[in-house]
Design a protein around this motif. Sequence first.
Motif, PDB file in Angstrom:
ATOM      1  N   SER A 153       0.861  -1.182   0.000  1.00  0.00           N
ATOM      2  CA  SER A 153       0.000   0.000   0.000  1.00  0.00           C
ATOM      3  C   SER A 153       0.892   1.226   0.000  1.00  0.00           C
ATOM      4  O   SER A 153       2.032   1.180   0.457  1.00  0.00           O
ATOM      5  CB  SER A 153      -0.945   0.003   1.203  1.00  0.00           C
TER       6      SER A 153
ATOM      7  N   PHE B 109      -5.197  -4.161   3.755  1.00  0.00           N
ATOM      8  CA  PHE B 109      -4.636  -2.809   3.616  1.00  0.00           C
ATOM      9  C   PHE B 109      -5.549  -1.825   4.299  1.00  0.00           C
ATOM     10  O   PHE B 109      -6.649  -2.113   4.672  1.00  0.00           O
ATOM     11  CB  PHE B 109      -4.410  -2.416   2.148  1.00  0.00           C
TER      12      PHE B 109
ATOM     13  N   TYR C 269      -7.162   3.341  -6.350  1.00  0.00           N
ATOM     14  CA  TYR C 269      -6.160   2.317  -6.076  1.00  0.00           C
ATOM     15  C   TYR C 269      -4.977   2.582  -6.986  1.00  0.00           C
ATOM     16  O   TYR C 269      -5.063   3.376  -7.924  1.00  0.00           O
ATOM     17  CB  TYR C 269      -6.711   0.897  -6.247  1.00  0.00           C
TER      18      TYR C 269
ATOM     19  N   PRO D 268      -4.278   0.712  -1.907  1.00  0.00           N
ATOM     20  CA  PRO D 268      -3.674  -0.576  -2.244  1.00  0.00           C
ATOM     21  C   PRO D 268      -2.842  -0.425  -3.517  1.00  0.00           C
ATOM     22  O   PRO D 268      -3.235   0.293  -4.444  1.00  0.00           O
ATOM     23  CB  PRO D 268      -4.877  -1.488  -2.470  1.00  0.00           C
TER      24      PRO D 268
END
Length: 165
Positions: free
Chosen positions: A60, A165, A105, A69
Motif C-alpha cells: 500500500s 490494507f 487504487y 492498495p
Amino acid sequence: MPELNPLEHQGKQQQLTGLVLELDGRSLLVPNTAVAELVAWQLPAEVPGGVRQDDGLIGSISWRGQQLPLVSFEVLGGEAEPDVTETARIAIFNSLDPSAGLEFYAALLQGIPRSLQVDSRLCSSHEPLRNGELAAVQLDGRLLFIPDLEGLEHKLIRARLQQRF
C-alpha cells in the motif's frame, strides 16, 4: 472472439482516447479516464498476508493523505513481482464504483503511460489471456491487453474487508 466492430455511431466514425500502460513484457490498454494521476515510485508498505496472486496486491502507498492498495498486474497474471527500475511509476486509478468503498487504487507500471487514439482500426486478437485480462486486441500491429478493472476492484474490496490494507 469475433472481430470488434468499428467504433461508429450514426454513420460517423468516433475516436476514443486510451492509455497504453507498460508492464514487464506486456502492454495494457485502458480508457484515459481510468487513470487519475501518475506518481513517482515509492516504497510500498507491506500488507498482512504478503504478496498474493489472487488479488495482485503487493503493498500500500500513501497518496494525498490516503492509504491506497498497490497492485501489480504481473502478479495478478501469475508472474513474479517485477523488479523496480528507474522507469517504474505508479498509476493512480479512479474506481469504477467509488460508493463500494474504494475510491482510488494504485498500480505499478514500468514506464510512463502513452496516449493512443482508439478507432475502427482496433481488432481482436486470439492471444492467450492471463488472470485479470478481458481481451487481447491489436492496433496498428501492436498487441495490447484490456484489463478487467471491475474484477480487480472487487478483489481489492474483498482484500480491504480482510484487512489486508
